[in-house]
Design an enzyme around this catalytic site. Structure first.
Site, PDB file in Angstrom:
ATOM      1  N   HIS A 382       0.798  -1.232   0.000  1.00 40.13           N
ATOM      2  CA  HIS A 382       0.000   0.000   0.000  1.00 40.13           C
ATOM      3  C   HIS A 382       0.823   1.271   0.000  1.00 40.13           C
ATOM      4  O   HIS A 382       0.253   2.361  -0.013  1.00 40.13           O
ATOM      5  CB  HIS A 382      -0.916   0.045   1.227  1.00 40.13           C
ATOM      6  CG  HIS A 382      -2.110  -0.839   1.103  1.00 40.13           C
ATOM      7  ND1 HIS A 382      -3.279  -0.426   0.494  1.00 40.13           N
ATOM      8  CD2 HIS A 382      -2.325  -2.111   1.485  1.00 40.13           C
ATOM      9  CE1 HIS A 382      -4.162  -1.408   0.530  1.00 40.13           C
ATOM     10  NE2 HIS A 382      -3.604  -2.449   1.129  1.00 40.13           N
ATOM     11  N   LYS A 573      -9.442  13.623   4.433  1.00 40.02           N
ATOM     12  CA  LYS A 573      -8.570  12.448   4.457  1.00 40.02           C
ATOM     13  C   LYS A 573      -7.623  12.610   5.625  1.00 40.02           C
ATOM     14  O   LYS A 573      -7.612  13.656   6.275  1.00 40.02           O
ATOM     15  CB  LYS A 573      -7.790  12.310   3.147  1.00 40.02           C
ATOM     16  CG  LYS A 573      -7.125  13.615   2.680  1.00 40.02           C
ATOM     17  CD  LYS A 573      -6.379  13.438   1.370  1.00 40.02           C
ATOM     18  CE  LYS A 573      -7.246  13.438   0.151  1.00 40.02           C
ATOM     19  NZ  LYS A 573      -7.286  12.207  -0.574  1.00 40.02           N
ATOM     20  N   ARG A 574      -6.806  11.584   5.882  1.00 44.04           N
ATOM     21  CA  ARG A 574      -5.811  11.726   6.937  1.00 44.04           C
ATOM     22  C   ARG A 574      -4.937  12.940   6.665  1.00 44.04           C
ATOM     23  O   ARG A 574      -4.659  13.266   5.516  1.00 44.04           O
ATOM     24  CB  ARG A 574      -4.923  10.468   7.023  1.00 44.04           C
ATOM     25  CG  ARG A 574      -5.584   9.287   7.699  1.00 44.04           C
ATOM     26  CD  ARG A 574      -6.104   9.637   9.070  1.00 44.04           C
ATOM     27  NE  ARG A 574      -5.025   9.907  10.000  1.00 44.04           N
ATOM     28  CZ  ARG A 574      -4.613   9.083  10.942  1.00 44.04           C
ATOM     29  NH1 ARG A 574      -5.206   7.941  11.143  1.00 44.04           N
ATOM     30  NH2 ARG A 574      -3.623   9.416  11.755  1.00 44.04           N
ATOM     31  N   LYS A 579      -0.037  14.451   1.397  1.00 42.09           N
ATOM     32  CA  LYS A 579      -1.381  14.678   0.843  1.00 42.09           C
ATOM     33  C   LYS A 579      -1.625  16.171   0.592  1.00 42.09           C
ATOM     34  O   LYS A 579      -2.582  16.562  -0.061  1.00 42.09           O
ATOM     35  CB  LYS A 579      -2.443  14.105   1.778  1.00 42.09           C
ATOM     36  CG  LYS A 579      -2.380  12.572   1.877  1.00 42.09           C
ATOM     37  CD  LYS A 579      -3.408  12.033   2.853  1.00 42.09           C
ATOM     38  CE  LYS A 579      -3.269  10.551   3.128  1.00 42.09           C
ATOM     39  NZ  LYS A 579      -3.785   9.675   2.051  1.00 42.09           N
ATOM     40  N   THR A 681      -8.916   6.156  -2.414  1.00 40.68           N
ATOM     41  CA  THR A 681     -10.262   5.650  -2.698  1.00 40.68           C
ATOM     42  C   THR A 681     -11.273   6.777  -2.488  1.00 40.68           C
ATOM     43  O   THR A 681     -12.354   6.753  -3.074  1.00 40.68           O
ATOM     44  CB  THR A 681     -10.641   4.459  -1.795  1.00 40.68           C
ATOM     45  OG1 THR A 681     -10.310   4.788  -0.442  1.00 40.68           O
ATOM     46  CG2 THR A 681      -9.944   3.198  -2.213  1.00 40.68           C
ATOM     47  N   LYS A 685     -14.838   7.938  -4.534  1.00 45.39           N
ATOM     48  CA  LYS A 685     -16.160   8.198  -3.930  1.00 45.39           C
ATOM     49  C   LYS A 685     -16.694   9.554  -4.375  1.00 45.39           C
ATOM     50  O   LYS A 685     -17.886   9.704  -4.667  1.00 45.39           O
ATOM     51  CB  LYS A 685     -16.050   8.149  -2.399  1.00 45.39           C
ATOM     52  CG  LYS A 685     -15.692   6.762  -1.878  1.00 45.39           C
ATOM     53  CD  LYS A 685     -15.220   6.802  -0.427  1.00 45.39           C
ATOM     54  CE  LYS A 685     -14.520   5.497  -0.063  1.00 45.39           C
ATOM     55  NZ  LYS A 685     -13.701   5.583   1.142  1.00 45.39           N
TER      56      LYS A 685
END
Ligand code: D6G
Length: 842
Positions: A382, A573-574, A579, A681, A685
């Site tokens: 991952h 998100k985290r 990110k 993911t 969505k």
């Protein structure tokens, strides 16, 4: 107790109710309330009604669950064991009811009882047994395995406390323990009889070789046999949760292990007055399943984490072997009847544990045991981030799992011996191929162990698979060239469209029927509506209704008013530097300054929404949360920009909050430094729910771009190859800043304390790091990102055209269903055959 804080929904489907089913359900709920909860309806709390409803629904699940189990045995279906340290399940009531297509009946039954379904569903605690994408993926895959008809078994840990609850105090993240089990969990069945002993520590003793056995692969004149005598045992107790597939055709099992001591207490010590000491060992044992992801910055934290990994891996494999032997009588056929998927390296000890079971308990020689293991196990990688690639110190493993360490050395020897026959592999690559990292203290590379012990190793998007071959597993790929593959992640549309977005679901069903719920490719039929302005108007209305629902929730929780007419621009998100929430908030500041400079320009109103948790010890990520909140406070209180820009940070991001936010998004922020997000993911969505993506060419964004088309996505910034090249050749953030006056002004404002007047130096270090290092390449991508944002504004001005592009996103996302992903796993890795329904081959 934690009060649930998300009151999303209301999911209202158009389907009709059935009076006899409603009456029957109502009766069951009344019986459960009276005889299981033990409450008089007149005095029942909303939580009591929730428990009674869940138990009534559960009754309807159990019959089918037993049928599924019988079917699996009678048909000797191949079993897929999905081992994951995380299952981010969220709430189950709506999930179960929707998949059983009972929603109208259930609403009606509760209404007749004078109870509101939405209030009932809102009190269910989120099962937050995961951190983020990896854990939610496991939950989606469980649902899809049941929906496409695979005998899937999830195995994990039943943490007493899932991911912490996040509170925001004065803009800072505060972590509070989560306690989802305090009010009971009606979905699980404790299997007190299903217990396994999991050993730790102790010593390994040579044992006399057992007599020759004649089956091929079994030890004939075994060299030395060993026996592991653990110093302590912890007991794993099974808790089973049924996993309801679409239309309830198949109900699989999620089995989570809870840790118990082998002795309830030290009675002698207690009697000697040492009341606390008498429980010390017991506390140590139960700690194993106490908390999701204990802080592993201390040696004690690391040891606990390793114990968790071995605990659930060992119990799960013991259970698998027990079941296989009871059904087939011999372990030799294990790879034919079962396959084990490792969700990342957390269960990588499965390789050593299965070899141990085969050698020590079933008499195989190690090389044959390894072959059987490799034919059974597969591994999903991952992450490529070096700091996230697990490795364990050899001394720790030697102390905690001495027999496994010995086996790992033996596997390593067999593995490295292969190099002798491979002339193309330079001998100086031995250190890179070894399971043991010899740099700075010897450590076992868990990714290498999982790789060597697996039949297939998969990445989670096309780009990630390719980067795995080129970077982290470059050498292993040369030695085992056919092992790496990739299967792009997917999400279950039942939860991430049907349940979370009833407004859009009704519209889609009206237009193309509901066949797409079990066959996501049918969403393509929506493409023909892109020229139907009345349909586009209704599509936009559904989005608007979802935005109003979110705005109402935000007004309740944060006292910030959001205009549903504004573009809802969302990053949830985290919190992680790669990110790049920081890039987003810096661009928001630049935009804020631009609005202030030209207040009379025709700005497209924007609402910037953030949500996400930072790891408790990740100070930089927590500082970025604080910056977002500092900016929000200033922007939201500035009358000059009020109707043009708002910023909101929603606390305590979890599955239920995502279900509320995602249907309301216009723009989805997927802006990781290219090459660093394996798949994502959340990106799927959002696009599924009709948001346009603004993103880098990273992870599954690449495939979303291919599927939705270049006109319907906003891609910007450096590619993964360009990022790598800049890292090699030298990256000059100062030059980037000098070339972009808006960025320079933004950084100066942040550095000088414009947003932190109470502590002007708060962000000085943050800005210095960006100016001097900028590892995540924010300064390199800033100008392109800002330009893309304004392009997005221009698109949004034409609302009909925006709706058309958004509809094309929904219509073209079918491929990102986790049903597709699971079918790919089944055919490419597991060798298992999905059935559309139990008993009927596809
Ligand atoms: C699950 C489902 C249930 C079954 C039980 C034991 O709880 O129907 O009886 O597992 O199954 P085995 O572990 O014996 O296969």
């Amino acid at each position: 107790m934690n009060l649930p804080d998300v009151q999303n929904d209301p999911p209202r489907t158009e389907s009709r109710t059935d009076p006899s089913r409603v009456a029957e359900l109502k009766k069951t709920i009344e019986i459960k309330l009276l005889y299981v909860v033990g409450k008089d309806p007149a005095h029942a709390s909303i939580h009591d009604w929730y428990t009674a409803t869940a138990l009534a629904v559960r009754d309807r699940i159990v019959d089918r669950w037993i049928d599924t189990t019988r079917h699996t045995y009678s048909q000797s279906e191949k079993r897929v064991y999905y081992l994951s340290l995380e299952f981010l399940i969220g709430r189950l009531l709506t999930d179960s009811i929707a998949n059983l297509e009972m929603m109208p009946d259930c609403r009606a039954a509760l209404t007749e009882l004078g109870v509101d379904y939405d209030a009932v569903r809102a009190v269910e605690p989120d099962a937050a047994l995961g951190n983020g994408g990896l854990g939610r993926l496991a939950a989606c895959y469980m649902e899809s395995m049941a929906s496409v008809g695979l005998a899937g078994f999830g195995y994990g840990i039943r943490y007493d406390h899932g991911l912490f609850r996040q509170q925001i105090r004065d803009g800072w993240q505060i972590e509070v323990p989560e306690d989802w089990l305090t009010v009971g969990n009606p979905w699980e069945f404790e299997r007190a009889e299903v217990t396994f002993h999991v050993g730790f520590g102790g010593r390994v003793e040579p044992k006399e070789a057992v007599g020759a056995q004649d089956k091929s692969g079994l030890a004939k004149s075994a060299p030395t046999k060993f026996i592991w005598r653990p110093a302590e045992y912890v007991i794993a107790i099974a808790y089973d949760t049924p996993v309801v597939g679409w239309q309830g055709n198949r109900i699989n099992t999620l089995r989570l292990w809870s840790a118990r001591p082998s002795e309830p207490m030290q009675f002698d010590e207690f009697n000697r007055g040492l009341h606390l000491d008498a429980f010390a060992e017991q506390v140590r044992a139960t700690n194993i399943s106490r908390v999701l992801y204990p802080d592993d910055s201390t040696p004690a934290g690391q040891e606990l984490r390793l114990k968790q990994e071995y605990f659930f891996t060992s119990a799960s494999l013991q259970d698998m072997v027990r079941r296989h032997l009871s059904q087939f009588g011999t372990i030799a056929t294990l790879p034919k009847a079962a396959t084990v998927q490792l969700n990342d390296t957390h269960p990588a000890l499965a390789v050593a544990e299965l070899v141990r079971i085969l050698v020590d308990e079933h008499g195989y020689v190690l090389s044959t045991a390894l072959e059987l293991t490799q034919a059974t196990i597969a591994y999903t990688n991952h992450t490529l981030l070096p700091e996230a690639l697990e490795s364990w110190p050899v001394p720790l493993l030697e102390r905690l799992l001495p027999r496994h360490m010995q086996i790992i050395y033996e596997i390593n020897a067999l593995h490295l011996a292969k190099i002798a026959n491979r002339r193309e592999i330079p001998k100086d690559r031995l250190h890179a191929l070894s399971l043991i990292d010899e740099h700075g203290g010897r450590r076992v590379r868990m990714g290498h162990l999982a790789f060597v012990g697996s039949k297939r190793v998969n990445g989670v998007s096309g780009l990630h698979g390719q980067l795995m071959r080129e970077t982290v597993f470059k050498d292993l790929n040369q030695l085992y060239p056919d092992r790496i593959t990739h299967i792009t992640n997917g999400v279950t549309f039942r939860r991430w469209l049907v349940q979370c977005n009833p407004a859009l679901t009704s519209l889609i069903n009206e237009a193309i029927g509901d066949g797409w719920i079990g066959d996501a490719d049918q969403l393509k039929k929506l493409e023909k509506f892109t020229s139907d302005s009345a349909f586009l108007e209704r599509f936009a209305q559904a989005k608007r209704a979802n935005k109003e629902r979110l705005a109402a929730a935000v007004a309740r929780r944060l006292s910030v008013n959001l205009d549903p007419g504004a573009m809802f621009d969302v990053q949830i998100k985290r919190m992680h530097e790669y990110k790049r929430q920081l890039l987003n908030i810096l661009e928001a500041i630049a935009h804020y300054q631009a609005i202030k400079a030209e207040p009379n320009e025709d700005w497209v109103p924007r609402v910037k929404i953030f949500a996400g948790k930072a790891a408790a010890s990740y100070h930089r990520a927590k500082l970025i949360i604080k910056l977002i909140n500092d900016v929000a406070r200033m922007v939201n209180n500035d009358p000059a920009v009020r109707d043009k820009l708002r910023v909101a940070f929603l606390p305590n991001y979890n599955v239920s909050l995502a279900e509320l936010i995602i249907p309301a998004a216009d723009l989805s922020e997927q802006i990781s430094t290219a090459g660093m997000e394996a798949s994502g993911t959340g990106n799927m969505k959002f696009a599924l729910n009709g948001a346009l993506t603004i993103g880098t060419y990273d992870g599954a964004n690449v495939e979303i771009h291919q599927h939705v088309g270049a006109d319907n996505i906003l891609i910007f910034g450096l590619s993964a190859a360009e990022v790598a090249a800049r890292r090699r050749e030298g990256h000059d953030p100062r030059a980037n800043i000098a070339a972009c006056p808006e960025l320079a002004a933004t950084l100066e404002a942040v550095r000088s304390g414009v947003f932190s007047p109470d502590d002007p130096g708060r962000y000085a270090q943050l800005v210095d790091d960006l100016t001097n290092h900028d590892f995540f390449m924010l300064t390199a991508d800033f100008a392109a990102y800002a330009a893309k944002q304004r392009e997005g504004d221009d698109l949004y001005r034409n609302s009909g055209d925006w709706a058309r592009r958004a509809l094309l996103n929904t219509a073209r996302m079918g491929w990102f269903s986790s049903d597709r992903a699971i079918r790919e796993y089944a055919s490419e890795i597991w060798g298992a055959k999905p059935e559309t329904q139990a008993g009927a081959a596809e």
